[in-house]
Design a protein around this motif. Structure first.
Motif, mmCIF file in Angstrom:
data_model
loop_
_atom_site.group_PDB
_atom_site.id
_atom_site.type_symbol
_atom_site.label_atom_id
_atom_site.label_comp_id
_atom_site.label_asym_id
_atom_site.label_seq_id
_atom_site.Cartn_x
_atom_site.Cartn_y
_atom_site.Cartn_z
ATOM 1 N N ASN A 1 37.850 112.005 146.333
ATOM 2 C CA ASN A 1 38.176 110.480 145.564
ATOM 3 C C ASN A 1 38.045 110.047 144.991
ATOM 4 N N ASP B 1 38.658 102.975 152.994
ATOM 5 C CA ASP B 1 39.361 103.089 151.852
ATOM 6 C C ASP B 1 39.036 104.574 151.330
ATOM 7 N N TYR B 2 38.787 105.450 151.774
ATOM 8 C CA TYR B 2 38.074 106.549 151.399
ATOM 9 C C TYR B 2 38.651 107.550 152.227
ATOM 10 N N ASP C 1 39.740 99.672 139.492
ATOM 11 C CA ASP C 1 39.532 98.568 140.748
ATOM 12 C C ASP C 1 37.929 98.067 141.209
ATOM 13 N N LEU C 2 37.059 98.038 140.185
ATOM 14 C CA LEU C 2 35.727 97.815 140.458
ATOM 15 C C LEU C 2 34.910 97.264 140.403
ATOM 16 N N GLU D 1 29.622 100.568 143.456
ATOM 17 C CA GLU D 1 29.905 101.406 144.209
ATOM 18 C C GLU D 1 29.212 102.501 145.215
ATOM 19 N N LYS E 1 37.646 107.016 142.178
ATOM 20 C CA LYS E 1 38.153 105.325 141.740
ATOM 21 C C LYS E 1 38.054 105.357 139.830
ATOM 22 N N THR F 1 31.027 100.780 139.008
ATOM 23 C CA THR F 1 30.946 102.230 139.653
ATOM 24 C C THR F 1 29.947 102.652 140.198
#
Lengths: 337, 294
Positions: free
Chosen positions: A276, A270-271, A282-283, A130, A278, A127
């Motif tokens: 949003n 993807d955003y 996913d990351l 990202e 996540k 996270t």
């Protein structure tokens, strides 16, 4: 195979050792600690050569790389000796207790041309990685304000009996919990250039601080708040989070979940415009051996790959950790002013 | 082991993807009554095994179970020990020696120290046994046919190559509690291989298994290949990958895997418990129908 030795088999040292033990490219050639209790357990149940004197271990075991996980007070002396022996070195955080000590280590590591890394594991959490990508890509626009927080239940009663409760050994939540948050702020939104004021409090500890609140200013004239408290029993374990507000949106992230709001549709693939969410699921890249969280294995793996020359020595090197030490000393100077 | 086991993460604010959900669960299950009510929903849905940590609050749940023998006839608990965060935080605060002083019951640790290191060093496994006894106290009088070692400890011992300690745990719970040892791990293929080396050939292993490959160290393919050929008795946990996979899809994947004897899941609401149980039953039935009759 990379030959690795460990100095300091406490909580973090044992954790590193187990991850290194499960690493396919690592051979553990020695463990040193001054505690007979810990060494006796290792001698009895593991196959690692054990030493009470780390200098003797460096000579006899002749490792390629050394993990140093001793109390912070000893980082300067021990890491220096490891560097002088021209070994690659992974040190636990924070780098040193003073800027001068840290500066010497940064310079020596550079002279010796060895791989150097410090254990700020948050940078290996999906996270936060990202968040860094979104900010670096300019998708949040001009950063206006941030909050960096960390809470957890380390000292929740008036009873302590180890180096973490001793300021001269590097105890206190500023050097522990807060250093992680400061390092993340430096990494993601830019280095802190000034501390406008800080409040520290001892809530249960007698000699060290249990909470820190600081007003931070970045070189880009962006301001924010650091809020840390390691005496918060509403958390099961350490929880670190960042909130960053920019001209084009806002991010709220912790180690599990990333929530990001984009004001327009000029956002990463993807955003979409608006909120949003996540999740770390996913990351997160899988690791070969898991203990306590992917990030601990990922940072060890990154260090080993840097020693093998497969990745640059650019994440968590001594230089970036030294800058975090500098912010910690700025906070100390600004306390209660 | 039963096909479906009920877990306790939701009761103790363990949520792998959201601190916010952790907090709301903490609030929802603040009172023991809420935990007991949810356990009862699981029992109504046909689940009779509760797999739980040795969190302090489990002691009160055990008191309630003991006080209501008619209601909980045949109900089993699989304890998972130690409650790792209790010890992890204690080591941070007190150091390793300080933690042992704090948690080893009675004056045992003090007398070890007085007896000197030579005597002490022979008895690390005795300390392990004392810690197991301390954790097991709360379950007295309740059926505990399987006793698990938590993943942080299993995987730490695995990484350190301390396979004799894993073996000693297995032997001790068998001898003292007439229970089978279980091992929770995030490194299933490596653990099975290591346990075989110390003569544990059909271990009970609880591990993350899900369609996403989440927390499956070494990768999903390696897990699938290991499951094909293993003699281990495997419990699949984190089958929903912390909610990242829709329940139907998640259960379909795991129910069809060979050698997965049980599925462990936790849920906070009656509806979610019933839904997950019905998916498991449905895919198990389909599986039975598809098996060719020889």
């Amino acid at each position: 195979m990379v030959k690795v030795a460990l100095i300091g088999a406490g909580k973090m040292g044992i954790s590193h050792l187990a991850i290194l033990g499960g690493h396919p490219d690592v051979e553990i050639v020695g463990v040193s600690d001054t505690s007979h209790l810990v060494l006796d357990v290792l001698k009895k149940f593991s196959s690692y050569p054990c030493y009470t004197d780390f200098e003797e271990m460096l000579r006899k075991a002749n490792p390629d790389a050394v993990f140093v996980a001793v109390p912070t007070r000893f980082h300067s002396k021990i890491v220096k000796r490891v560097l002088q022996a021209k070994k690659h070195v992974f040190s636990e955080k924070p780098l040193c207790l003073t800027n001068q000590e840290g500066k010497e280590l940064v310079e020596l590591a550079s002279e010796q041309a060895v791989v150097n890394q410090v254990g700020y594991h948050n940078k290996f959490i999906g996270t936060f990685q990202e968040v860094k990508k979104i900010i670096a890509g300019g998708y949040l626009g001009q950063i206006q304000h941030f909050t960096g927080e960390s809470y957890g239940p380390v000292v929740i009663r008036e009873k302590q009996d180890n180096w973490r409760s001793d300021p001269s050994e590097g105890g206190g939540c500023l050097l522990d919990y807060a250093s992680h948050v400061i390092d993340l702020i430096n990494h993601i939104v830019g280095p802190v250039s000034k501390v406008r004021g800080s409040i520290i409090k001892s809530l249960y500890s007698r000699h060290v601080e249990d909470s820190v609140t600081s007003l931070l200013e970045l070189s880009t004239d962006v301001t924010g708040v650091l809020s840390v408290n390691w005496s918060d029993e509403t958390y099961r374990k350490m929880a670190t989070s960042l909130t960053i507000i920019g001209s084009k949106g806002k991010i709220i992230s912790d180690a599990n979940e990333l929530k990001v709001y984009f004001k327009t549709s000029a956002c990463p693939a993807d955003y979409t415009k608006g909120w949003n969410v996540k999740y770390v699921t996913d990351l997160t890249d899988p690791v070969d051996f898991y203990l306590r969280g992917e990030e601990y294995s990922a940072q060890v793996d990154y260090f080993i790959r840097a020693v093998q020359g497969r990745v640059p020595n650019s994440i968590n090197n001594f230089k970036s950790a030294w800058y975090t030490d500098k912010v910690i000393s700025m906070i100390k100077e600004s306390i209660n002013q | 082991m039963e096909r479906i086991l009920f877990g306790d993460n939701q009761f103790f604010a363990v949520n792998h993807i959201s601190d916010e959900k952790s907090r709301s669960q903490s609030i929802k299950f603040k009172n023991d009554h809420a935990i007991i009510r949810t356990l009862d929903y699981a029992i109504e849905a046909g689940i009779n095994t509760f797999m739980c940590t040795t969190h302090d609050r489990i002691a009160s749940i055990c008191d309630y179970i003991r006080a209501n023998p008619a209601k909980y006839g045949g109900f089993k608990i699989y304890p998972c020990m130690p409650y790792a965060h209790k010890y992890a935080n204690a080591v941070t605060e007190l150091g390793i020696v300080g933690t042992l002083k704090e948690y080893v019951p009675g004056n045992m640790f003090g007398s070890f120290l007085k007896g000197g290191m030579a005597y002490f060093s022979k008895d690390y496994l005795a300390i392990m046994e004392l810690l197991v006894d301390a954790e097991m106290k709360m379950f007295k009088g309740i059926e505990t046919p399987v006793i698990f070692l938590q993943n942080v400890i299993t995987d730490m011992l695995l990484g350190l190559g301390m396979k004799d300690v894993l073996k000693a745990f297995q032997e001790y719970v068998q001898k003292k509690y007439h229970a089978e040892a279980g091992f929770i791990t995030m490194n299933m293929p490596k653990l099975i291989h290591t346990l075989q080396q110390v003569g544990i050939h059909e271990p009970i292993i609880c591990t993350s298994i899900n369609k996403l490959g989440f927390r499956m160290s070494g990768g999903r393919e390696l897990y699938e290949a290991t499951l094909e050929n293993t003699t281990a008795r495997v419990i699949a946990m984190q089958v929903l990958a912390a909610g990242a996979i829709p329940p139907k899809e998640a259960i379909e994947y795991v129910a069809n895997l060979k050698n997965v004897e049980s599925i462990l899941f936790g849920a906070s609401s009656k509806v979610n418990i019933e839904e997950t149980v019905s998916f498991i039953n449905k895919y198990d039935q389909l599986q039975q129908v598809e098996v060719p009759v020889s």
